[in-house]
Design an enzyme around this catalytic site. Structure first.
Site, PDB file in Angstrom:
ATOM      1  N   SER A 144     -36.450-108.080  40.632  1.00 39.00           N
ATOM      2  CA  SER A 144     -35.142-107.564  40.190  1.00 39.00           C
ATOM      3  C   SER A 144     -34.345-108.721  39.610  1.00 39.00           C
ATOM      4  CB  SER A 144     -34.421-106.970  41.411  1.00 39.00           C
ATOM      5  OG  SER A 144     -33.053-106.784  41.163  1.00 39.00           O
ATOM      6  N   TYR A 157     -30.798-105.660  49.906  1.00 36.73           N
ATOM      7  CA  TYR A 157     -31.572-105.494  48.670  1.00 36.73           C
ATOM      8  C   TYR A 157     -31.811-106.853  48.005  1.00 36.73           C
ATOM      9  CZ  TYR A 157     -33.030-103.603  44.135  1.00 36.73           C
ATOM     10  OH  TYR A 157     -33.741-103.305  42.999  1.00 36.73           O
TER      11      TYR A 157
HETATM   12  P1  NAP Z   1     -35.884 -94.648  42.029  1.00 38.25           P
HETATM   13  O1  NAP Z   1     -35.640 -93.903  40.771  1.00 38.25           O
HETATM   14  O2  NAP Z   1     -34.984 -94.461  43.195  1.00 38.25           O
HETATM   15  O3  NAP Z   1     -37.395 -94.430  42.454  1.00 38.25           O
HETATM   16  C1  NAP Z   1     -37.929 -94.981  43.619  1.00 38.25           C
HETATM   17  C2  NAP Z   1     -39.243 -94.293  43.933  1.00 38.25           C
HETATM   18  O4  NAP Z   1     -39.748 -94.840  45.166  1.00 38.25           O
HETATM   19  C3  NAP Z   1     -39.070 -92.803  44.148  1.00 38.25           C
HETATM   20  O5  NAP Z   1     -40.180 -92.106  43.606  1.00 38.25           O
HETATM   21  C4  NAP Z   1     -39.006 -92.693  45.657  1.00 38.25           C
HETATM   22  O6  NAP Z   1     -39.400 -91.434  46.145  1.00 38.25           O
HETATM   23  C5  NAP Z   1     -39.982 -93.767  46.084  1.00 38.25           C
HETATM   24  N1  NAP Z   1     -39.742 -94.221  47.441  1.00 38.25           N
HETATM   25  C6  NAP Z   1     -38.587 -94.675  47.961  1.00 38.25           C
HETATM   26  N2  NAP Z   1     -38.728 -94.952  49.265  1.00 38.25           N
HETATM   27  C7  NAP Z   1     -40.014 -94.657  49.586  1.00 38.25           C
HETATM   28  C8  NAP Z   1     -40.757 -94.719  50.784  1.00 38.25           C
HETATM   29  N3  NAP Z   1     -40.202 -95.087  51.948  1.00 38.25           N
HETATM   30  N4  NAP Z   1     -42.050 -94.352  50.763  1.00 38.25           N
HETATM   31  C9  NAP Z   1     -42.628 -93.945  49.619  1.00 38.25           C
HETATM   32  N5  NAP Z   1     -41.957 -93.845  48.447  1.00 38.25           N
HETATM   33  C10 NAP Z   1     -40.666 -94.207  48.432  1.00 38.25           C
HETATM   34  O7  NAP Z   1     -35.805 -96.219  41.768  1.00 38.25           O
HETATM   35  P2  NAP Z   1     -36.297 -97.115  40.540  1.00 38.25           P
HETATM   36  O8  NAP Z   1     -35.102 -97.637  39.871  1.00 38.25           O
HETATM   37  O9  NAP Z   1     -37.359 -96.444  39.762  1.00 38.25           O
HETATM   38  O10 NAP Z   1     -36.893 -98.336  41.378  1.00 38.25           O
HETATM   39  C11 NAP Z   1     -38.260 -98.646  41.433  1.00 38.25           C
HETATM   40  C12 NAP Z   1     -38.390-100.113  41.802  1.00 38.25           C
HETATM   41  O11 NAP Z   1     -37.765-100.907  40.803  1.00 38.25           O
HETATM   42  C13 NAP Z   1     -37.716-100.475  43.120  1.00 38.25           C
HETATM   43  O12 NAP Z   1     -38.475-101.446  43.798  1.00 38.25           O
HETATM   44  C14 NAP Z   1     -36.395-101.055  42.663  1.00 38.25           C
HETATM   45  O13 NAP Z   1     -35.848-101.925  43.588  1.00 38.25           O
HETATM   46  C15 NAP Z   1     -36.841-101.770  41.402  1.00 38.25           C
HETATM   47  N6  NAP Z   1     -35.787-102.084  40.441  1.00 38.25           N
HETATM   48  C16 NAP Z   1     -35.029-101.118  39.872  1.00 38.25           C
HETATM   49  C17 NAP Z   1     -34.053-101.497  38.954  1.00 38.25           C
HETATM   50  C18 NAP Z   1     -33.175-100.505  38.253  1.00 38.25           C
HETATM   51  O14 NAP Z   1     -32.256-100.929  37.541  1.00 38.25           O
HETATM   52  N7  NAP Z   1     -33.387 -99.215  38.386  1.00 38.25           N
HETATM   53  C19 NAP Z   1     -33.874-102.831  38.632  1.00 38.25           C
HETATM   54  C20 NAP Z   1     -34.672-103.773  39.246  1.00 38.25           C
HETATM   55  C21 NAP Z   1     -35.630-103.400  40.144  1.00 38.25           C
HETATM   56  P3  NAP Z   1     -38.380 -90.190  46.314  1.00 38.25           P
HETATM   57  O15 NAP Z   1     -37.474 -90.191  45.123  1.00 38.25           O
HETATM   58  O16 NAP Z   1     -39.250 -89.012  46.398  1.00 38.25           O
HETATM   59  O17 NAP Z   1     -37.632 -90.463  47.555  1.00 38.25           O
END
Ligand code: NAP
Length: 252
Positions: A144, A157
């Site tokens: 991140s 986080y």
């Molecule tokens: P998101 O839209 O909230 O998606 C997260 C996914 O992980 C969802 O499919 C969720 O399932 C699943 N998940 C969460 N907790 C879980 C658990 N305990 N067991 C199994 N599956 C689980 O978030 P995202 O933005 O795509 O994030 C994905 C990754 O990128 C994360 O590691 C996040 O920290 C990182 N990231 C995101 C950003 C950003 O700007 N969005 C930036 C930097 C890094 P459900 O929805 O079904 O609960």
């Protein structure tokens, strides 16, 4: 030829957190490059499964809650039973909790560290044991901007993502002798469920957009090129690297 080295034809990839957002985008990207997929999520992922199968690739969905280590043996065993090997692991599943650090609870600390850091290490360990028995593999962690910066109101986080950056380098040091590359992608500010609260906050949304040289929030498909590169032969000499896909955020 160089473009052949980006092909993932015949490769088997596990992607966690693949129901939506970045995990879904990266799983589809890997399938587009030729990989068969095991997708893991705490809730079912019919849309991701349909898209991958529509691309002509095999897809095995596993519903599992990665807030504990319990599902790890099933994930590894099912992958081996279906495909006989693991070539690629993308540790994407992640959560965030927002609250002032003075009031931050132990539960919000533990929940985030468990999914974002503890399970990432032990799932990587289990996958690496299998990769080491074969010809190696590729592990890609999702870091991140908060692997580099402190963030606002997100102590667990940012600690987890700082930890991911360090863990990526530690594992790269140890496992490159087994032909296992461990790298990370650090997405910038991406439009997913994770960032909905700050995109809904007009002031935060405006100040974030002002700082992104690309002038827009990132999208899940913006990670496809990076994940295919780090999963493929094209990146065989890249190890312990954190690849920022941030529209230039960190350059500002
Ligand atoms: P998101 O839209 O909230 O998606 C997260 C996914 O992980 C969802 O499919 C969720 O399932 C699943 N998940 C969460 N907790 C879980 C658990 N305990 N067991 C199994 N599956 C689980 O978030 P995202 O933005 O795509 O994030 C994905 C990754 O990128 C994360 O590691 C996040 O920290 C990182 N990231 C995101 C950003 C950003 O700007 N969005 C930036 C930097 C890094 P459900 O929805 O079904 O609960």
């Amino acid at each position: 030829m160089i473009l052949d080295s980006f092909s993932l034809s015949g490769k088997v990839a596990i992607v966690t957190g693949a129901r939506t957002g970045l995990g879904q985008g990266m799983a589809v990207g890997l399938a587009e490059a030729g990989a068969d997929l095991v997708i893991v999520n705490r809730t079912p992922m019919p849309e991701t499964e349909d898209v991958i199968k529509g691309l002509g690739r095999k897809c095995v969905p596993i519903v599992a809650d990665l807030s504990s280590l319990d599902p790890i043996p099933e994930i590894i065993n099912r992958t081996l039973a279906e495909f006989g090997k693991i070539d690629i692991l993308v540790n994407n599943a992640g959560i965030i909790r927002r609250a002032p650090s003075m009031e931050f609870t132990e539960k919000d600390w533990d929940d985030v560290i468990n999914v974002n850091l503890k399970t990432v290490f032990f799932l990587s360990q289990a996958a690496a044991r299998e990769m080491a028995k074969n010809s190696g593999g590729k592990i890609i962690n999702i870091a991140s901007m908060l692997s580099f910066q402190g963030g606002i109101l997100v102590p667990s986080y940012s600690a987890s993502k700082g930890g991911i950056a360090s863990l990526t380098k530690t594992l790269a040091n140890e496992w490159s002798k087994h032909n296992i590359n461990v790298n990370a992608i650090a997405p910038g500010y991406m439009a997913t469920n994770n960032t909905k609260p700050i995109r809904d906050d007009e002031e935060r949304n405006r100040s974030i957009l002002e700082r992104i040289p690309a002038g827009r929030w990132g999208l899940p498909e913006d990670l496809k090129g990076a994940v295919v590169f780090l999963a493929s032969k094209a990146s065989d000499y890249v190890n312990g690297h954190i690849l920022c896909v941030d529209g230039g955020w960190l350059a500002r």
